[in-house]
Design an enzyme around this catalytic site. Sequence first.
Site, short mmCIF file in Angstrom:
data_model
loop_
_atom_site.label_atom_id
_atom_site.label_comp_id
_atom_site.label_asym_id
_atom_site.label_seq_id
_atom_site.Cartn_x
_atom_site.Cartn_y
_atom_site.Cartn_z
N ASP A 1 44.02 36.51 39.44
CA ASP A 1 45.31 36.25 38.80
C ASP A 1 45.18 35.28 37.64
O ASP A 1 46.02 34.40 37.44
CB ASP A 1 46.33 35.72 39.81
CG ASP A 1 47.76 35.80 39.30
OD1 ASP A 1 48.00 36.60 38.36
OD2 ASP A 1 48.64 35.08 39.80
N GLY B 1 27.66 45.65 48.46
CA GLY B 1 27.89 47.00 48.98
C GLY B 1 27.95 47.08 50.49
O GLY B 1 27.37 48.00 51.09
N VAL B 2 28.65 46.12 51.11
CA VAL B 2 28.81 46.17 52.56
C VAL B 2 30.28 45.93 52.92
O VAL B 2 30.99 45.22 52.21
CB VAL B 2 27.96 45.10 53.28
CG1 VAL B 2 26.48 45.44 53.16
CG2 VAL B 2 28.24 43.71 52.73
N GLN B 3 30.71 46.56 53.99
CA GLN B 3 31.98 46.22 54.59
C GLN B 3 31.70 45.25 55.73
O GLN B 3 30.87 45.54 56.60
CB GLN B 3 32.69 47.47 55.11
CG GLN B 3 33.05 48.47 54.00
CD GLN B 3 33.73 49.70 54.54
OE1 GLN B 3 34.32 49.68 55.61
NE2 GLN B 3 33.64 50.80 53.80
N HIS C 1 49.70 37.57 36.27
CA HIS C 1 51.02 38.13 36.57
C HIS C 1 52.09 37.68 35.58
O HIS C 1 53.19 38.22 35.56
CB HIS C 1 51.44 37.83 38.01
CG HIS C 1 51.89 36.43 38.28
ND1 HIS C 1 51.13 35.51 38.95
CD2 HIS C 1 53.05 35.79 38.00
CE1 HIS C 1 51.79 34.38 39.07
NE2 HIS C 1 52.96 34.53 38.49
N GLY D 1 58.27 30.09 37.07
CA GLY D 1 58.09 29.66 35.69
C GLY D 1 56.96 28.67 35.53
O GLY D 1 56.43 28.49 34.43
N ASN D 2 56.57 28.00 36.61
CA ASN D 2 55.39 27.13 36.57
C ASN D 2 54.09 27.92 36.60
O ASN D 2 53.02 27.37 36.35
CB ASN D 2 55.38 26.15 37.75
CG ASN D 2 56.15 24.88 37.49
OD1 ASN D 2 57.23 24.68 38.04
ND2 ASN D 2 55.62 24.02 36.64
N SER D 3 54.17 29.21 36.92
CA SER D 3 52.97 30.03 37.04
C SER D 3 52.13 29.97 35.77
O SER D 3 52.64 30.20 34.67
CB SER D 3 53.34 31.48 37.33
OG SER D 3 53.85 31.61 38.64
#
Length: 517
Positions: free
Chosen positions: A182, A311-313, A152, A253-255
Amino acid sequence: MNDRVNSDITTPRKILRPRRLALLGTVAALGVAALAIAPGISPYGINALIAPAQAAEAAATPPGFGDLVSKVKPAVISVRVRIDQDNDKSAMLQQNRMGSDEDTPFDQFSRQFGFRFPGGANGMPRQRHQMITGEGSGFFISADGYAVTNNHVVDHAESVQVTMDDGTTYTAKVVGTDPKTDLALIKVDGKKDFPFVRFSDQKPRIGDWVVAVGNPFGLGGTVTAGIVSASGRDIGNGPYDDFIQIDAPINKGNSGGPAFDMNGNVIGVNTAIFSPSGGSVGIGFDIPASTAKLVVAQLKDKGAVTRGWLGVQVQPVTSDIAESLGLKEARGAIVDNPQDGSPAAKAGIEAGDVITAVNGTAIKDSRDLARTIAGLAPGTSVTLDVSRKGDSKTVTLALGELPNERQAKGNSKGNADEGRGQPGAGTPRLGLSLAPAGDVQGAGQKGVVVTEVDPQGPAAQRGIRTGDVILNVGGKAVSNVDEVRSELAQAKSSGKRSVLLQVRGAEATRFVAVPLA
């Protein structure tokens, strides 16, 4: 007789005075740690008195972090990006932006000391199509210029510039990003001797010291310390949440910056904070080093991340489900539906099966299953322990590759409110962006998926959330955005004040009456 009495009194006084002086000398010697000892006092006695005092003083003064910081700080960088305003969908703008309409703590700091920045901050007007500047943090992981930061931070960046601890700046390029965790890998070319740090090979313990270094509010080179507060945190940030929680203060800003253990190894990448005010309240979240190492290795090798696909919900096994299925404990992931053509479907996995272990390692819940499978390479052969109607069985299959979310084509994806204000447009505004369910991996084939919700819109106020699937509008089944618009317009033209939506959420299918704005 008087003389004899006086003599008896005088003699003891003469004996006592030297003793008083000796005791005072001993006290003075103890005070300056001298070696002169009064007669009758053993040097061992003095050592016994001094040692506990020194130990207590040492215990009261914790060791500093100066040596650690001097070792790792040169490898930490500030990351500055420029983003076209038209691309401000970037999550970075919501978390680290400077010079925007949002009044950040840095804006307040700037006004207090008379600094001003262009682009809308400090009350100055914003111009259209301008470039927006954002700042984050990062750290070198190799001498040849590879560095880690958050996705991000560099999302939609037109250019990336890094600044080292000594103030030297370099232009960097984005090698690859992984939005699901992320993480991003960037590269500075032209040098082979950058200071760098390594990821830790051990999971930190709760209560261990942690030191965070980064670029909060664009101030650069800031060091904070605290402890590891918790691990395995799921904050709803993505499908593979497994955050380390720390109380070392981190802010906007630490991201992308590192969190170090006391050996100078990176235990996590700072990525999120919980904050009612926008500033640190002592609850920060780090991507674990174990996750970062796997992702960064793939980004460096091929610029993208591939993950295993079952491939499973699935959903967690609750105590009620466990009891109804005759399971001894509420652990594992129950299969809602195996997807057609998936590795699980081909291997005979059925709806209602409970996956309790992968390769002999117990599965805690559905999210644990997702993380475990995603951490394996496509094509890997895995063994699943499955409970089916009270019976246990073992299933062996080869994982597929997790498909990327299919992008909708043409007008198949859009905002349910588009067309508002155009001639002849009478579509009521619900505050939703939608896409056909068939174009979103894992959403099934029926209905339309809510991809974005306006928090101020009528749908959000009725509990509609991102990821919900709208099956029908006003009693009519819908499969694309145009059909939703048509049913909304018809409901409004019929004089209805609200429209009834059938919505399938993560837990159940429900009906929701949404007012027509």
